[in-house]
Design a protein around this motif. Structure first.
Motif, PDB file in Angstrom:
ATOM      1  N   PHE A 142      39.864 150.407  19.727  1.00  0.00           N
ATOM      2  CA  PHE A 142      38.592 150.356  18.601  1.00  0.00           C
ATOM      3  C   PHE A 142      38.733 148.877  17.993  1.00  0.00           C
ATOM      4  O   PHE A 142      37.757 148.429  17.367  1.00  0.00           O
ATOM      5  N   LEU A 143      39.723 148.004  18.640  1.00  0.00           N
ATOM      6  CA  LEU A 143      39.622 146.577  18.349  1.00  0.00           C
ATOM      7  C   LEU A 143      39.246 145.965  19.457  1.00  0.00           C
ATOM      8  O   LEU A 143      38.955 144.479  19.207  1.00  0.00           O
ATOM      9  N   SER A 144      38.678 146.358  20.440  1.00  0.00           N
ATOM     10  CA  SER A 144      37.988 145.874  21.672  1.00  0.00           C
ATOM     11  C   SER A 144      36.609 145.094  21.201  1.00  0.00           C
ATOM     12  O   SER A 144      35.921 145.853  20.619  1.00  0.00           O
ATOM     13  N   VAL A 145      36.234 144.022  21.775  1.00  0.00           N
ATOM     14  CA  VAL A 145      34.921 143.758  21.745  1.00  0.00           C
ATOM     15  C   VAL A 145      33.970 144.674  22.478  1.00  0.00           C
ATOM     16  O   VAL A 145      32.808 144.625  21.910  1.00  0.00           O
ATOM     17  N   ASP A 146      34.288 145.508  23.476  1.00  0.00           N
ATOM     18  CA  ASP A 146      33.488 146.172  24.224  1.00  0.00           C
ATOM     19  C   ASP A 146      32.882 147.590  23.071  1.00  0.00           C
ATOM     20  O   ASP A 146      31.849 147.737  22.951  1.00  0.00           O
ATOM     21  N   PHE A 147      33.805 147.874  22.124  1.00  0.00           N
ATOM     22  CA  PHE A 147      33.467 149.080  21.299  1.00  0.00           C
ATOM     23  C   PHE A 147      32.599 148.227  20.135  1.00  0.00           C
ATOM     24  O   PHE A 147      31.624 148.891  19.622  1.00  0.00           O
ATOM     25  N   THR A 148      32.811 147.159  19.649  1.00  0.00           N
ATOM     26  CA  THR A 148      32.177 146.443  18.684  1.00  0.00           C
ATOM     27  C   THR A 148      30.815 146.220  19.418  1.00  0.00           C
ATOM     28  O   THR A 148      29.690 146.295  18.555  1.00  0.00           O
ATOM     29  N   LEU A 149      30.574 145.637  20.592  1.00  0.00           N
ATOM     30  CA  LEU A 149      29.285 145.330  21.002  1.00  0.00           C
ATOM     31  C   LEU A 149      28.382 146.676  21.095  1.00  0.00           C
ATOM     32  O   LEU A 149      27.047 146.800  20.772  1.00  0.00           O
ATOM     33  N   ALA A 150      28.967 147.799  21.474  1.00  0.00           N
ATOM     34  CA  ALA A 150      28.355 149.337  21.651  1.00  0.00           C
ATOM     35  C   ALA A 150      27.908 149.544  20.242  1.00  0.00           C
ATOM     36  O   ALA A 150      26.686 150.026  20.090  1.00  0.00           O
ATOM     37  N   MET A 151      28.649 149.403  19.286  1.00  0.00           N
ATOM     38  CA  MET A 151      28.329 149.640  17.721  1.00  0.00           C
ATOM     39  C   MET A 151      27.193 148.958  17.515  1.00  0.00           C
ATOM     40  O   MET A 151      26.314 149.493  16.704  1.00  0.00           O
ATOM     41  N   GLY A 152      27.344 147.572  17.717  1.00  0.00           N
ATOM     42  CA  GLY A 152      25.874 146.643  17.280  1.00  0.00           C
ATOM     43  C   GLY A 152      25.005 147.220  17.861  1.00  0.00           C
ATOM     44  O   GLY A 152      23.717 146.902  17.373  1.00  0.00           O
ATOM     45  N   ARG A 153      24.897 147.781  19.260  1.00  0.00           N
ATOM     46  CA  ARG A 153      23.548 148.268  19.480  1.00  0.00           C
ATOM     47  C   ARG A 153      22.952 149.371  18.981  1.00  0.00           C
ATOM     48  O   ARG A 153      21.736 149.646  19.004  1.00  0.00           O
ATOM     49  N   LEU A 154      23.850 150.265  18.435  1.00  0.00           N
ATOM     50  CA  LEU A 154      23.557 151.544  17.841  1.00  0.00           C
ATOM     51  C   LEU A 154      23.191 151.513  16.270  1.00  0.00           C
ATOM     52  O   LEU A 154      22.431 152.165  15.802  1.00  0.00           O
ATOM     53  N   ARG A 155      23.948 150.493  15.691  1.00  0.00           N
ATOM     54  CA  ARG A 155      23.818 150.269  14.097  1.00  0.00           C
ATOM     55  C   ARG A 155      23.426 149.045  13.624  1.00  0.00           C
ATOM     56  O   ARG A 155      24.180 147.798  13.975  1.00  0.00           O
ATOM     57  N   ASP A 156      22.511 148.838  12.785  1.00  0.00           N
ATOM     58  CA  ASP A 156      22.021 147.663  12.606  1.00  0.00           C
ATOM     59  C   ASP A 156      22.933 146.783  11.456  1.00  0.00           C
ATOM     60  O   ASP A 156      22.770 145.669  11.197  1.00  0.00           O
ATOM     61  N   TYR A 157      23.848 147.684  10.611  1.00  0.00           N
ATOM     62  CA  TYR A 157      24.566 146.949   9.836  1.00  0.00           C
ATOM     63  C   TYR A 157      25.927 146.282  10.414  1.00  0.00           C
ATOM     64  O   TYR A 157      26.660 145.807   9.544  1.00  0.00           O
ATOM     65  N   VAL A 158      26.169 146.518  11.724  1.00  0.00           N
ATOM     66  CA  VAL A 158      27.426 146.064  12.382  1.00  0.00           C
ATOM     67  C   VAL A 158      27.336 144.282  12.319  1.00  0.00           C
ATOM     68  O   VAL A 158      26.353 143.627  12.798  1.00  0.00           O
ATOM     69  N   ARG A 159      28.339 143.724  11.846  1.00  0.00           N
ATOM     70  CA  ARG A 159      28.598 142.331  11.851  1.00  0.00           C
ATOM     71  C   ARG A 159      29.908 141.601  12.460  1.00  0.00           C
ATOM     72  O   ARG A 159      30.826 142.576  12.349  1.00  0.00           O
ATOM     73  N   VAL A 160      29.874 140.728  12.866  1.00  0.00           N
ATOM     74  CA  VAL A 160      31.401 139.786  13.130  1.00  0.00           C
ATOM     75  C   VAL A 160      31.355 138.495  12.732  1.00  0.00           C
ATOM     76  O   VAL A 160      30.562 137.838  12.568  1.00  0.00           O
ATOM     77  N   ALA A 161      32.454 138.380  12.048  1.00  0.00           N
ATOM     78  CA  ALA A 161      32.918 137.196  11.416  1.00  0.00           C
ATOM     79  C   ALA A 161      33.839 136.500  12.710  1.00  0.00           C
ATOM     80  O   ALA A 161      34.874 136.938  13.055  1.00  0.00           O
ATOM     81  N   VAL A 162      33.432 135.136  12.898  1.00  0.00           N
ATOM     82  CA  VAL A 162      34.227 134.513  13.844  1.00  0.00           C
ATOM     83  C   VAL A 162      34.902 133.368  12.876  1.00  0.00           C
ATOM     84  O   VAL A 162      34.384 132.626  12.438  1.00  0.00           O
ATOM     85  N   ILE A 163      36.392 133.447  13.261  1.00  0.00           N
ATOM     86  CA  ILE A 163      37.154 132.253  12.350  1.00  0.00           C
ATOM     87  C   ILE A 163      37.473 131.249  13.250  1.00  0.00           C
ATOM     88  O   ILE A 163      38.137 131.615  14.466  1.00  0.00           O
ATOM     89  N   GLU A 164      37.511 130.195  12.774  1.00  0.00           N
ATOM     90  CA  GLU A 164      37.835 129.118  13.485  1.00  0.00           C
ATOM     91  C   GLU A 164      38.758 128.254  12.662  1.00  0.00           C
ATOM     92  O   GLU A 164      38.838 127.920  11.738  1.00  0.00           O
ATOM     93  N   ASP A 165      39.335 127.341  13.386  1.00  0.00           N
ATOM     94  CA  ASP A 165      40.417 126.193  13.174  1.00  0.00           C
ATOM     95  C   ASP A 165      40.378 124.873  13.900  1.00  0.00           C
ATOM     96  O   ASP A 165      40.687 125.297  14.848  1.00  0.00           O
ATOM     97  N   GLY A 166      39.868 124.000  13.171  1.00  0.00           N
ATOM     98  CA  GLY A 166      39.942 122.767  14.193  1.00  0.00           C
ATOM     99  C   GLY A 166      38.940 122.673  15.298  1.00  0.00           C
ATOM    100  O   GLY A 166      39.016 122.230  16.300  1.00  0.00           O
ATOM    101  N   GLY A 167      37.878 123.708  15.035  1.00  0.00           N
ATOM    102  CA  GLY A 167      36.910 123.699  16.264  1.00  0.00           C
ATOM    103  C   GLY A 167      37.525 124.873  17.264  1.00  0.00           C
ATOM    104  O   GLY A 167      36.603 125.073  18.250  1.00  0.00           O
ATOM    105  N   GLU A 168      38.509 125.584  17.022  1.00  0.00           N
ATOM    106  CA  GLU A 168      39.129 126.565  17.883  1.00  0.00           C
ATOM    107  C   GLU A 168      38.983 127.868  17.159  1.00  0.00           C
ATOM    108  O   GLU A 168      39.288 128.091  16.243  1.00  0.00           O
ATOM    109  N   ILE A 169      38.265 128.965  18.240  1.00  0.00           N
ATOM    110  CA  ILE A 169      38.445 130.253  17.613  1.00  0.00           C
ATOM    111  C   ILE A 169      40.005 131.007  17.283  1.00  0.00           C
ATOM    112  O   ILE A 169      40.390 131.014  18.262  1.00  0.00           O
ATOM    113  N   VAL A 170      40.213 131.325  16.471  1.00  0.00           N
ATOM    114  CA  VAL A 170      41.498 131.866  15.974  1.00  0.00           C
ATOM    115  C   VAL A 170      41.642 133.475  15.776  1.00  0.00           C
ATOM    116  O   VAL A 170      42.361 133.959  15.549  1.00  0.00           O
ATOM    117  N   GLY A 171      40.276 133.801  15.480  1.00  0.00           N
ATOM    118  CA  GLY A 171      40.072 135.154  15.152  1.00  0.00           C
ATOM    119  C   GLY A 171      38.707 135.803  15.081  1.00  0.00           C
ATOM    120  O   GLY A 171      37.820 134.879  14.948  1.00  0.00           O
TER     121      GLY A 171
END
Length: 367
Positions: free
Chosen positions: A28-57
């Motif tokens: 349920f924490l996998s990106v594959d599950f998030t992508l599938a939910m995003g295809r089916l539900r319009d209210y799904v979002r992802v926050a991308v967290i960066e530190d010094g230009g590097e993605i950390v979360g």
């Protein structure tokens, strides 16, 4: 951003981060599950967290009306949280502000994440079937903990084989017809026990069907079924990573209830999961008796609420938090839990009895 806007490098980084921590080893924490939910539900979002230009979360979530947030999948899923590098700690209210959320509630949060840990209100174990030592080691623990239960289940399995046909188990079945049979059993169970029928919502059916078609080393949907002869009697559909299978939709044909097919199925599932190289089956928190008998380990999950000062956050608290606390009291008290379960089942029987009558009243002949 919306999940569909994640680039290849971001998807790769998500998978890379998830592999770094055992606490994130949940489909349920996998990106594959998030992508599938995003295809089916319009209210799904992802926050991308960066530190010094590097993605950390990454933080997958749902943004509903008036800025009310929910964990990805809400009531459908049993694991929520940040997918981040170890020990990442940010101000959760800054996170909510960036996500345009006024409040969010978790009931299956990965316990101990530094960002959310100060807000945890209820931390408890979720039972798992620990297969890291192989199936033989697992089953010896089960037998040692309750030899009588184990003996009874195996006796019922032999009885089922004699009376209904040879027992056969299908692991990771691609059979779409078998999946639909399982969902039919589960829908019937929801209705019989007075619960909300999740499969009355077409998008959830589509989600499960899409997950069933997923196949990769790091993520897949796994359908398992027990047959007596050619007759399916019990099954389960869940999701797995490379090492963990998560319990999602177990069900059985109620016509075979006297044989305890659900527990029988779980023992076969554990054996095949171990043979497939999986290390554990996460059964999810909950008061079901069979989980206590089958468990040989536990993962810690938490409830938490984070909010920013706003009228909508206050209104949501009044509508949700007291109900959640009452639910926890009921689940933790065996007497109250049994009483509530009886009430729900009685409601389910009444609802089932009324359904045919209502349909008849709406038919031309009845009119």
């Amino acid at each position: 951003m919306r999940p569909r806007d994640l680039g290849e490098s971001e998807v790769f980084r998500w998978r890379e981060i998830q592999r770094t921590s055992a606490s994130l080893d949940n489909p349920f924490l996998s990106v594959d599950f998030t992508l599938a939910m995003g295809r089916l539900r319009d209210y799904v979002r992802v926050a991308v967290i960066e530190d010094g230009g590097e993605i950390v979360g990454f933080f997958p979530y749902e943004r509903h009306g008036f800025g009310i947030g929910k964990p990805l999948g809400g009531f459908l899923t049993t694991c929520h949280g940040l997918i981040s590098v170890p020990e990442l700690k940010i101000d959760p209210r800054d996170l909510l502000r960036a996500c345009k959320l006024s409040a969010i509630d978790f009931d299956h949060l990965v316990a101990g994440q530094p960002t959310f840990a100060p807000y945890e209100t209820d931390v408890r174990p979720a039972p798992v079937m620990d297969l890291s030592g192989g199936f033989d080691a697992y089953i010896e623990q089960v037998r040692a903990a309750s030899a009588k239960n184990y003996k009874t289940v195996r006796y019922k399995e032999r009885k089922l084989g004699r009376e209904q046909g040879e027992i056969r188990f299908a692991w990771d079945s691609p059979d779409v017809g078998a999946l639909r049979t399982l969902l039919g059993w589960k829908s019937d169970q929801y209705q019989r026990t007075g619960r909300v029928d999740r499969f009355a919502q077409p998008w959830i059916v589509r989600l499960v069907e899409e997950m069933h078609s997923q196949r990769s080393d790091d993520f897949a949907g796994v359908l398992t079924m027990v047959y007596a002869g050619d007759t399916p009697v019990a099954g389960h559909f869940g999701l797995r990573t490379a090492h963990t299978l998560v319990g999602w939709f177990p069900a059985y044909d109620s016509a075979f209830a006297r044989y305890s097919p659900g527990i029988m199925h779980h023992l076969h599932m554990a054996e095949h999961a171990a043979n497939a190289g999986l290390h554990q089956v996460d059964m999810g928190k909950g008061g079901r008796e069979y989980k206590e008998w089958l468990k040989t380990g536990a993962l810690m999950v938490a409830e938490a609420r984070i909010s920013r000062p706003s009228p909508m956050a206050a209104a949501q608290w009044l509508g949700r938090v007291p109900v959640n606390r009452l639910r926890t009291v009921v689940v933790d008290n065996p007497t109250l839990f049994r009483a509530a379960d009886r009430v729900l089942k009685g409601y389910g029987r009444a609802r089932s009895a009324l359904r045919p009558r209502s349909a008849a009243q709406q038919s031309p002949k009845a009119q």
